[in-house]
Design a protein around this motif. Structure first.
Motif, short mmCIF file in Angstrom:
data_model
loop_
_atom_site.label_atom_id
_atom_site.label_comp_id
_atom_site.label_asym_id
_atom_site.label_seq_id
_atom_site.Cartn_x
_atom_site.Cartn_y
_atom_site.Cartn_z
N GLY A 102 -79.43 -45.55 18.64
CA GLY A 102 -78.82 -44.24 18.45
C GLY A 102 -79.82 -43.13 18.23
N SER A 103 -79.30 -41.94 17.99
CA SER A 103 -80.12 -40.74 17.84
C SER A 103 -79.77 -40.01 16.56
CB SER A 103 -79.90 -39.80 19.04
OG SER A 103 -80.20 -40.43 20.25
N LEU A 104 -80.75 -39.25 16.08
CA LEU A 104 -80.56 -38.45 14.88
C LEU A 104 -81.56 -37.31 14.95
CD1 LEU A 104 -78.62 -39.03 12.47
CD2 LEU A 104 -80.58 -39.96 11.25
N ARG A 105 -81.18 -36.16 14.41
CA ARG A 105 -82.12 -35.05 14.32
C ARG A 105 -82.26 -34.61 12.87
NH1 ARG A 105 -82.29 -28.88 16.79
NH2 ARG A 105 -80.80 -28.50 15.10
N LEU A 106 -83.48 -34.63 12.40
CA LEU A 106 -83.79 -34.13 11.06
C LEU A 106 -84.23 -32.67 11.15
CD1 LEU A 106 -85.83 -37.12 9.60
CD2 LEU A 106 -83.39 -36.67 9.39
N SER A 107 -83.89 -31.93 10.12
CA SER A 107 -84.34 -30.54 10.01
C SER A 107 -85.08 -30.36 8.69
CB SER A 107 -83.15 -29.59 10.05
OG SER A 107 -82.50 -29.63 11.29
N CYS A 108 -86.05 -29.50 8.73
CA CYS A 108 -86.81 -29.13 7.53
C CYS A 108 -86.76 -27.60 7.44
CB CYS A 108 -88.24 -29.63 7.64
SG CYS A 108 -89.33 -29.09 6.31
N LEU A 109 -86.05 -27.12 6.46
CA LEU A 109 -85.89 -25.67 6.27
C LEU A 109 -86.90 -25.18 5.25
CD1 LEU A 109 -84.31 -23.05 6.83
CD2 LEU A 109 -82.79 -23.71 4.94
N ALA A 110 -87.65 -24.17 5.63
CA ALA A 110 -88.67 -23.61 4.75
C ALA A 110 -88.18 -22.29 4.15
CB ALA A 110 -89.96 -23.38 5.51
N SER A 111 -88.60 -22.04 2.92
CA SER A 111 -88.30 -20.77 2.27
C SER A 111 -89.45 -20.41 1.36
CB SER A 111 -87.00 -20.86 1.47
OG SER A 111 -87.12 -21.83 0.44
N GLY A 112 -89.50 -19.15 0.98
CA GLY A 112 -90.51 -18.71 0.05
C GLY A 112 -91.81 -18.26 0.67
N ALA A 113 -91.96 -18.50 1.96
CA ALA A 113 -93.18 -18.11 2.64
C ALA A 113 -92.92 -18.10 4.14
CB ALA A 113 -94.32 -19.07 2.31
N THR A 114 -93.82 -17.51 4.88
CA THR A 114 -93.69 -17.44 6.34
C THR A 114 -94.11 -18.76 6.95
OG1 THR A 114 -94.16 -15.07 6.27
CG2 THR A 114 -94.41 -16.20 8.39
N LEU A 115 -93.17 -19.42 7.62
CA LEU A 115 -93.45 -20.77 8.12
C LEU A 115 -94.60 -20.80 9.11
CD1 LEU A 115 -92.53 -23.71 7.98
CD2 LEU A 115 -91.02 -23.23 9.93
N SER A 116 -94.81 -19.73 9.84
CA SER A 116 -95.88 -19.72 10.85
C SER A 116 -97.27 -19.79 10.24
CB SER A 116 -95.75 -18.49 11.74
OG SER A 116 -95.87 -17.31 10.98
N TYR A 117 -97.37 -19.73 8.92
CA TYR A 117 -98.66 -19.87 8.26
C TYR A 117 -99.01 -21.34 7.99
CZ TYR A 117 -98.47 -14.85 7.17
OH TYR A 117 -98.40 -13.48 7.23
N TYR A 118 -98.10 -22.28 8.38
CA TYR A 118 -98.26 -23.66 7.97
C TYR A 118 -98.18 -24.64 9.13
CZ TYR A 118 -97.33 -21.77 3.33
OH TYR A 118 -97.39 -21.04 2.17
N SER A 150 -87.36 -20.50 10.59
CA SER A 150 -88.09 -21.19 9.50
C SER A 150 -87.70 -22.66 9.41
CB SER A 150 -87.83 -20.50 8.15
OG SER A 150 -88.42 -19.22 8.14
N GLU A 151 -87.60 -23.30 10.56
CA GLU A 151 -87.22 -24.71 10.59
C GLU A 151 -88.16 -25.53 11.47
OE1 GLU A 151 -82.75 -24.29 11.39
OE2 GLU A 151 -82.87 -25.90 9.91
N VAL A 152 -88.33 -26.76 11.05
CA VAL A 152 -89.04 -27.76 11.85
C VAL A 152 -88.07 -28.93 12.04
CG1 VAL A 152 -90.99 -29.35 11.93
CG2 VAL A 152 -91.30 -27.05 11.01
N TYR A 153 -88.10 -29.50 13.24
CA TYR A 153 -87.15 -30.54 13.58
C TYR A 153 -87.86 -31.82 13.98
CZ TYR A 153 -84.59 -26.17 14.21
OH TYR A 153 -84.06 -24.92 14.03
N LEU A 154 -87.16 -32.92 13.80
CA LEU A 154 -87.63 -34.20 14.32
C LEU A 154 -86.45 -34.85 15.03
CD1 LEU A 154 -90.09 -36.10 14.43
CD2 LEU A 154 -89.04 -37.37 12.54
N GLN A 155 -86.51 -34.82 16.35
CA GLN A 155 -85.47 -35.45 17.16
C GLN A 155 -85.86 -36.90 17.37
OE1 GLN A 155 -82.45 -34.08 18.61
NE2 GLN A 155 -82.15 -36.29 18.82
N MET A 156 -84.95 -37.80 17.01
CA MET A 156 -85.23 -39.23 17.10
C MET A 156 -84.21 -39.87 18.03
SD MET A 156 -86.08 -39.93 13.06
CE MET A 156 -84.49 -39.35 12.46
#
Length: 125
Positions: free
Chosen positions: A16-32, A77-83
């Protein structure tokens, strides 16, 4: 400093498949640069995939290459992992982590110093 929150975990059948999300806050995600780590039951946490701050570099461990895809949307401000093609050995707690951009090499797993609390993924029939 950035705060990270994972979502999208759950139970999935083998193949099967799953998608994880990582939501960032408090700072600009493009700095990381941002990575996904996995801690399987009884094992140490390991870095499995990473994406640089502007997505010009990605990395995967061999066991997930061709099955997992990391991506990011700095506007949202999100990073994803599609599995896809998931296996029982993909079971574990998945963490997203970050370090500031500009290190000598991108995506240094050992340099990650901001962490989410994790999301549980279970692959079982």
């Amino acid at each position: 400093q950035v705060q990270l929150v994972e979502s999208g975990g759950g139970l999935v059948q083998p193949g099967g498949s799953l998608r994880l999300s990582c939501l960032a806050s408090g700072a600009t995600l493009s700095y990381y640069d941002v990575a996904w780590f996995r801690q399987a039951p009884g094992k140490e946490r390991e870095g499995i995939s990473c994406i640089s701050s502007v997505a010009d570099y990605t990395d995967y461990i061999d066991s997930v290459k061709g099955r997992f895809t990391i991506s990011r949307d700095n506007v949202k401000s999100e990073v994803y992992l599609q599995m896809i093609g998931m296996k029982p050995e993909d079971t574990g707690v998945y963490f997203c982590a970050a370090h500031t951009r500009g290190l000598t090499t991108p995506c240094r797993y050992s340099a990650m110093n901001y962490w989410g609390k994790g999301a549980l993924v279970a692959v079982s029939s």
